[in-house]
Design an enzyme around this catalytic site. Structure first.
Site, PDB file in Angstrom:
ATOM      1  N   GLY A 191      -5.925 -21.409  -5.076  1.00 47.10           N
ATOM      2  CA  GLY A 191      -7.002 -21.540  -6.041  1.00 47.10           C
ATOM      3  C   GLY A 191      -8.010 -20.404  -5.938  1.00 47.10           C
ATOM      4  O   GLY A 191      -8.540 -19.917  -6.943  1.00 47.10           O
ATOM      5  N   GLU A 208      -7.875 -27.592 -10.140  1.00 44.64           N
ATOM      6  CA  GLU A 208      -7.579 -28.935  -9.630  1.00 44.64           C
ATOM      7  C   GLU A 208      -6.902 -28.752  -8.279  1.00 44.64           C
ATOM      8  O   GLU A 208      -5.708 -28.479  -8.209  1.00 44.64           O
ATOM      9  CB  GLU A 208      -6.684 -29.689 -10.610  1.00 44.64           C
ATOM     10  CG  GLU A 208      -7.339 -29.981 -11.953  1.00 44.64           C
ATOM     11  CD  GLU A 208      -8.497 -30.953 -11.842  1.00 44.64           C
ATOM     12  OE1 GLU A 208      -8.522 -31.743 -10.860  1.00 44.64           O
ATOM     13  OE2 GLU A 208      -9.377 -30.940 -12.707  1.00 44.64           O
ATOM     14  N   CYS A 242      -2.029 -35.186  -4.282  1.00 41.84           N
ATOM     15  CA  CYS A 242      -3.314 -34.560  -3.956  1.00 41.84           C
ATOM     16  C   CYS A 242      -4.409 -35.580  -3.681  1.00 41.84           C
ATOM     17  O   CYS A 242      -5.367 -35.291  -2.954  1.00 41.84           O
ATOM     18  CB  CYS A 242      -3.738 -33.602  -5.067  1.00 41.84           C
ATOM     19  SG  CYS A 242      -3.955 -34.388  -6.681  1.00 41.84           S
TER      20      CYS A 242
END
Length: 509
Positions: A191, A208, A242
């Protein structure tokens, strides 16, 4: 190749064909048809990728996609409509509203653990918002990636919604290009790279990510039921979720109960040997298998611990009395290992959570009678989402925003939240060239009287013109009362006589 597909998508977007609501609805219906018609092929691909049960695929992915599509189809006209806003005195006769409009071309980088839901749900929002989208599924879920690449052009506009397959190299090539928004689902490490690449073009991002989502079990709750729900959430999809509970926090006096109840639940769910259960999955790759096994080094499991490298199989495993500063507690596990960390009380649990990075989810199991404890835990901690007396179920509610905070992500999606995330909220004010006298107070040359009038108008409370205030304003105008008196009538009705009587003195002094 990547540059050519992006250019193709840009040209298709600029042509304007993605903007009409009729076109968006047609594409959403086509995507819905794809999910319904190809459920068997999708389930087969996921069985090959991650050894997921054919019964779990609809439950964990397809139903959520279908629900998102149905909601977007039902609400699209409402979401895309101009949204009137409150006005001030200077704009009372103007048209003032927010107009959602498409951003342009969105890059969607999907994840391998739920390769259909985590790729297509953002796509639903992109289509609903009138965008084009370049879709990049994860190369780790190879069968799903290839199937999506084959299916999507058969149902959706090929120019507006191309699919790019490949690995790290192809993703890096895409990130070098300029998109209007990047929607990434995956690890925090990757990310950061996505955000760094996006910054070169000032491209906004939705990240996310994940993190270590804690699960606090209070000693006075129904521990058996709590453990049953935690066991499902932790070990479904072989722990590769997650928002799965990453670790349990509980007092030492119930740690033994927690272990035994989880053991009993695992036996009920997966039988004596989970390796033979059709409901228990496998780790996605050998590399991830080795990483998870490395996290177990130095610990003696109290439940599970068996593994088979040839099948990327790791049994559901519970570890107790895990030290807070151990390696196991430093990174997201993302696998079927469940550490138990003991705390002295709820205050100790809150401090433990707050000393670490903000998680994507927080789970609290507490007696229904202990509402104060629940409120305290929610008020004194921060997380992307929170669920009380269950796990992961907040993800299923499309009206709730789903997303992280801090290291667990930025931005939000699901339902209207995806539409808004992938839209530009354009501020619009349309006024007439008539009634120029109302502007005299703001034009030079200025004097004390003009300055006073401008200040009063600008400091006036916002007025909701959808209410009956406008009726009284219209009556005042018909009766021939001057413009300022008309505005005062609006104020009197909107804010009340006592709050606005000073306006009368101000305008006429």
């Amino acid at each position: 190749m990547e540059r050519q597909l992006l250019q193709q998508a840009k040209e298709a977007f600029i042509s304007g064909r993605a903007r009409p609501l009729e076109f968006r609805l047609q594409q959403l219906h086509a995507l819905q048809r794809m999910i319904m018609e190809k459920e068997t092929e999708i389930s087969t691909a996921l069985k090959q990728d991650i050894s997921r049960s054919q019964y779990d695929t609809p439950l964990l992915e397809l139903i959520s996609i279908e629900n998102e599509i149905k909601l977007a189809i039902e609400k699209l006209a409402q979401w895309a409509a101009p949204r009137p806003v409150e006005k001030n005195l200077f704009t009372i006769s103007d048209e003032v509203y927010i107009q959602p409009e498409p951003l342009g071309v969105v890059l969607i980088i999907g994840a391998w653990n739920y390769p259909w839901a985590l790729t297509l749900i953002p796509l639903v929002g992109a289509i609903a918002a009138g965008n084009a989208a370049v879709v990049k599924p994860s190369e780790l879920s190879k069968c799903s990636s290839l199937l999506l690449h084959a299916l999507l052009p058969c149902y959706l506009d090929k120019d507006l919604y191309p699919v790019v397959t490949g690995g790290v190299s192809e993703t890096q090539q895409l990130l070098r290009l300029r998109f209007d928004h990047i929607f990434y689902t995956g690890s925090s490490t990757a990310g950061k790279l996505v955000m760094e690449a996006a910054a070169r073009h000032l491209t906004p991002v939705t990240l996310e990510l994940g993190g270590k989502s804690p699960c606090y079990i209070d000693k006075d709750c129904d521990v058996r039921t709590a453990c049953r729900r935690v066991t499902w959430g932790k070990f479904v999809n072989c722990g590769q979720t997650c928002i799965a509970p990453d670790y349990i926090l509980c007092e030492p006096c119930i740690q033994g109960q927690v272990v035994e109840f989880i053991r009993e639940t695992l036996l009920e769910f997966y039988g004596a040997d989970p390796k033979c259960s059709p409901d228990y999955g496998r780790i996605i790759t050998q590399q991830h298998f080795n990483r998870i096994m490395g996290l177990m080094e130095g610990y003696t499991p109290v439940v599970g611990g068996q593994s088979d490298s040839s099948q990327c199989y790791i049994a559901p495993t519970v570890l107790k009395d895990v030290p807070p500063h151990s390696r196991l507690m430093q990174e997201e596990i993302f696998g079927p290992l469940l550490p138990i960390v003991t705390v002295s009380d709820i205050e100790d649990a809150i401090n433990f959570i707050n000393e670490r990075e903000k998680p994507l989810a927080l789970y609290i199991f507490c007696s229904d009678q202990k509402t104060k404890a629940i409120k305290r835990m929610i008020e004194e901690t921060t997380s992307g989402g929170v669920t009380v007396n269950d796990v992961m179920m907040h993800y299923t509610v499309s009206s709730l925003p789903f997303g992280g905070v801090g290291q667990s992500g930025m931005g939000r999606y699901h339902g209207k939240h995806t539409f808004d995330q992938l839209s530009h909220q354009r501020a619009c004010l349309i006024r007439s060239l008539k009634m120029e006298r109302v502007n005299l107070a703001r034009y030079p040359p200025q004097d004390r009287r003009r300055a006073r009038r401008v200040r009063m108008a600008l400091r006036s409370p916002l007025i909701d013109t959808s209410k009956r205030t406008l009726i009284w304003a219209a009556v005042a105008t018909i009766l021939g009362i001057g413009l300022f008196i008309t505005l005062l009538v609006i104020l009197l009705i909107a804010a009340g006589l006592n709050c606005t009587c000073w306006y009368w003195r101000g305008f006429y002094n």
